[in-house]
Design an enzyme around this catalytic site. Structure first.
Site, PDB file in Angstrom:
ATOM      1  N   HIS A  17      75.808  10.298  18.891  1.00 38.88           N
ATOM      2  CA  HIS A  17      75.531  10.297  20.329  1.00 38.88           C
ATOM      3  C   HIS A  17      74.463  11.342  20.679  1.00 38.88           C
ATOM      4  O   HIS A  17      73.436  11.026  21.280  1.00 38.88           O
ATOM      5  CB  HIS A  17      76.836  10.582  21.093  1.00 38.88           C
ATOM      6  N   GLU A  18      74.714  12.575  20.273  1.00 39.23           N
ATOM      7  CA  GLU A  18      73.760  13.641  20.604  1.00 39.23           C
ATOM      8  C   GLU A  18      72.414  13.384  19.929  1.00 39.23           C
ATOM      9  O   GLU A  18      71.364  13.691  20.484  1.00 39.23           O
ATOM     10  CB  GLU A  18      74.311  15.015  20.211  1.00 39.23           C
ATOM     11  N   HIS A  63      70.265  11.309  22.122  1.00 35.37           N
ATOM     12  CA  HIS A  63      69.524  12.105  23.113  1.00 35.37           C
ATOM     13  C   HIS A  63      68.326  12.774  22.441  1.00 35.37           C
ATOM     14  O   HIS A  63      67.245  12.854  23.017  1.00 35.37           O
ATOM     15  CB  HIS A  63      70.413  13.211  23.692  1.00 35.37           C
ATOM     16  N   HIS A 100      65.490  10.464  22.093  1.00 27.03           N
ATOM     17  CA  HIS A 100      64.861  10.265  23.401  1.00 27.03           C
ATOM     18  C   HIS A 100      63.831  11.383  23.655  1.00 27.03           C
ATOM     19  O   HIS A 100      62.760  11.143  24.209  1.00 27.03           O
ATOM     20  CB  HIS A 100      65.960  10.286  24.480  1.00 27.03           C
TER      21      HIS A 100
HETATM   22 ZN   LIG Z   1      75.344  12.298  26.332  1.00 25.05          ZN
END
Ligand SMILES: [Zn+2]
Length: 701
Positions: free
Chosen positions: A492-493, A496, A499
């Site tokens: 998940h991290e 980011h 991104h």
């Molecule tokens: Zn998040």
């Protein structure tokens, strides 16, 4: 008030009297002379922050004065662009300070933060409430078509103009004064909330002295508790804390019901102990000030104020959406509670299921039904291998390469540093920091010590990205062995981080993760879809002793169990989201009784007593101190997007489909906040997503 004035005066005197030496020693005052210009953590000392901030404030103030005093007509270049680049020094120091204050704080940094927060708030207001500056911005905004702007520039202009309005630029001088006072108080309250929470978390320990009180716990967990105890000088004992990697296994496996109760009560009473670190009054004050502030700006509630800039736009849409999922999930959670009560009765237990029992009986049922528990999979989820796995996915999708570097400064020995490249070209730097410690706040997050953007002259600036988690640490001779959930958090991290790394914007204010809150979890949550895909597991899920790849039979069991306990997971999350929305939909300033408000809000929705909201009010850091106020719903809102977006890969029959990945990068990851989120999504997928993929993903259909 007086105290603060004296403080500023003193700092100013110190600055001018020993200017030379301080300046030349202060790493923030020159270009970082490190590989890839990563902040020189080894040279940055606490005393460097305040002078750098003060210089940053001054620099930006001078730049703003220059914009205002420009005799030329306001243009995009001399006003909006100039403003975008007006605070380089301040950005440089504040990115380092705020990241370190979350990941590796101490009393000194916390004291600096307390001093800084009103100064920062005042500085922001000096800009946002500056009438002359606003008139120039407004003039550019109203004459937009004269400037031949790119799509990104139009977005920057729109953001800037609306930010001024939303910050009170159009208010009367008296109202501006009121707003300044509120902003200052709010920023201090958030700081105090966070400090109390960290202190309360660090303060609680369950110390076990007798071996029989360890009944039910797996060996690995016992070893970890012994390591923790000796690190605290409690040789021969075992310590459990209310940090998640320590607490959850205890709740899952301990046969000692009264100890489970003790530990979990320590957790859910954080900030609610009527002591000097109690957060109830702080929250009540924040909630009240937020209502008053929103109404001063012309909104009915704080949620109305926040949501108009999100995809959701109105509180009504958020409530409606949350209600839809709540109605699907609550009956499933109730059935899960009943199944647990049956086990209790069958085992001759003469008690009702309570919140501290949930993990324990869930684990039992999971074991019965799927012959699976976290301890079966942990040996295959060695943290280094999980990281290799996520890098593999990024390589397959986006052609990225990751190489460990040993020449990059770190702020703590636990940090690992990587250079990210593509086709042998530098993309950015990634820092990963994984284990809990007293100096780190709870949870997991991703940030950047430098965001991708282009300089005023158009030169590319590569990002320095940081991922922070609180994962199971190594213990004794065992490496860090993760649960499937922790592996998923890393992915998940990392989403980011991608991104940030693949951002390709020009202006700093719209790069990387600068997107609306209810869009930002799309890039992160889509990565979670790969973590348990058999093709990916084959690459990274290797036994830490034998190197054996996770057997197909465990993979199948994992797959079958993937929707297990989803009623609980969804309901505890939604309960927190609804609590957030209830606080921020208040339309009148009231003196809240926090316990009562929380209870009333939860019973209104029929939350069952066996489940606590994922965050109770007094430790809901997301909404009181971390920018998620009336935005905690974003995770499940984004799940509509990520479930549907992952389908785009699945539909091709290839989860690594390069064409789909290229489109995802082009339309979403690379664009940061340069476009409207729904437009970006439709450009990627060709249509708006519906709620079906989400419900299916959670097995709630
Ligand atoms: Zn998040």
């Amino acid at each position: 008030m007086k105290k603060k004035l004296i403080f500023i005066f003193m700092v100013a005197v110190t600055l001018s009297s020993c200017n030379k030496t301080a300046d030349s020693d202060n790493p923030f005052f020159s270009k970082y002379r490190t590989p890839f210009e990563v902040p020189p953590f080894d040279k940055i000392k606490a005393e460097h922050f305040m002078p750098a901030y003060l210089k940053g404030f001054e620099e930006q103030k001078n730049n703003v004065d220059r914009i205002i005093n420009n005799p030329e007509e306001p243009t995009f270049k001399n006003t909006i662009k100039a403003l975008e680049y007006s605070g380089e020094m301040l950005t440089k120091v504040s990115r380092v300070f705020s990241s370190l204050n979350s990941a590796n704080t101490n009393d000194t940094l916390q004291a600096i933060n307390r001093e800084l927060s009103p100064l920062s708030s005042r500085h922001r207001d000096d800009i946002n409430l500056n009438e002359k500056l606003f008139l120039r911005v407004k003039s550019v905004y109203e004459n937009m078509e004269r400037f031949n702007l790119t799509g990104e520039e139009k977005k920057v202009l729109d953001n800037t103009y609306k930010n001024f309005i939303r910050s009170g630029a159009a208010l009367s001088p008296e109202d501006k004064e009121k707003l300044r006072k509120m902003n200052e108080e709010l920023s201090l309250l958030s700081v105090r909330f966070g400090e109390n929470l960290l202190a309360e978390t660090n303060d609680f320990r369950l110390i076990i002295e007798n071996r029989e009180d360890l009944a039910g716990l797996p060996d690995g967990i016992i070893a970890q508790a012994a390591t923790l105890a000796s690190s605290m000088g409690l040789e021969g004992k075992w310590v459990f804390t209310i940090q998640v990697p320590s607490m959850t296994p205890f709740l899952q496996y301990s046969d000692k019901r009264e100890l489970r109760q003790k530990l979990f009560t320590g957790y859910f009473m954080k900030g609610d102990n009527d002591n000097s670190r109690d957060n109830k009054d702080i929250i009540a004050r924040i909630a009240r000030l937020r209502v008053e502030r929103s109404q001063l700006l012309g909104y009915d509630s704080y949620a109305d104020f926040v949501l108009e800039r999100n995809m959701a736009i109105t509180p009504g849409r958020v409530f409606e959406f949350l209600g839809q999922v709540w109605d699907a999930a609550l009956p499933v959670a109730k059935a899960e509670a009943e199944a647990q009560q049956e086990v209790i009765t069958r085992e001759g237990g003469n008690f009702r299921l309570e919140p501290w029992d949930w993990w324990y009986y869930t684990e039992k049922i999971k074991k019965e039904k799927f012959d699976l528990d976290d301890e079966v999979t942990r040996p295959y989820f060695v943290i280094d291998n999980v990281i290799t796995g996520m890098f593999y996915v990024a390589n397959q999708l986006y052609g990225l390469g990751f190489s460990k570097r040993f020449d990059i400064p770190k702020y703590h020995p636990d940090v690992i540093t990587y250079e990210v490249t593509r086709n042998r070209k530098h993309v950015g730097i990634l820092l990963i920091d994984n284990y809990p410690r007293a100096s780190k706040r709870g949870g997991a997050w991703c940030g950047a010590y430098r965001g991708q953007h282009r300089t005023e002259e158009g030169k590319m600036v590569h990002p320095v990205v940081t991922m922070v988690t609180n994962s199971t640490p190594p213990s004794g001779d065992k490496p860090s062995l993760l649960t499937a959930e922790e592996a998923s958090t890393l992915f998940h991290e990392f989403g980011h981080a991608l991104h940030q790394l693949l951002s390709n914007s020009t202006y700093p204010g719209v790069s990387g993760t600068s997107v609306p809150r209810d869009f930002v979890e799309l890039p992160s949550q889509i990565m979670e879809h790969w973590v348990l895909e058999p093709e990916v597991l084959k690459v990274y899920a290797k036994h830490y002793q034998t190197g054996e790849i996770i057997p197909q039979d465990i993979v199948d069991r994992l797959d079958r169990a993937s929707k297990f306990n989803m009623g609980f997971i969804t309901v505890e999350y939604l309960a927190a989201s609804l609590l957030d929305m209830e606080y921020h939909s208040l339309t009148g300033p009231t003196e809240l009784n926090i316990r009562e408000f929380e209870n009333d809000a939860m019973s209104k929705y029929g939350l069952i007593p066996e489940i606590k909201p994922r965050y109770r009010s007094t430790y809901f850091n997301h909404i009181w101190a971390s920018g998620y106020a009336s935005g905690y719903y974003s995770y499940i809102w984004c799940e509509i997007l990520d479930s549907d977006a992952f389908q785009a890969f699945k539909e091709t029959g290839d989860i690594f489909n390069r064409e789909v990945a290229a489109r995802f990068e082009k339309e979403i990851l690379s664009r940061g906040g340069t476009r409207d989120p729904l437009d970006m999504y439709i450009a990627f997928r060709g249509k708006e997503p519906g709620i079906d993929a989400l419900l299916e993903n959670r097995g709630l259909k």
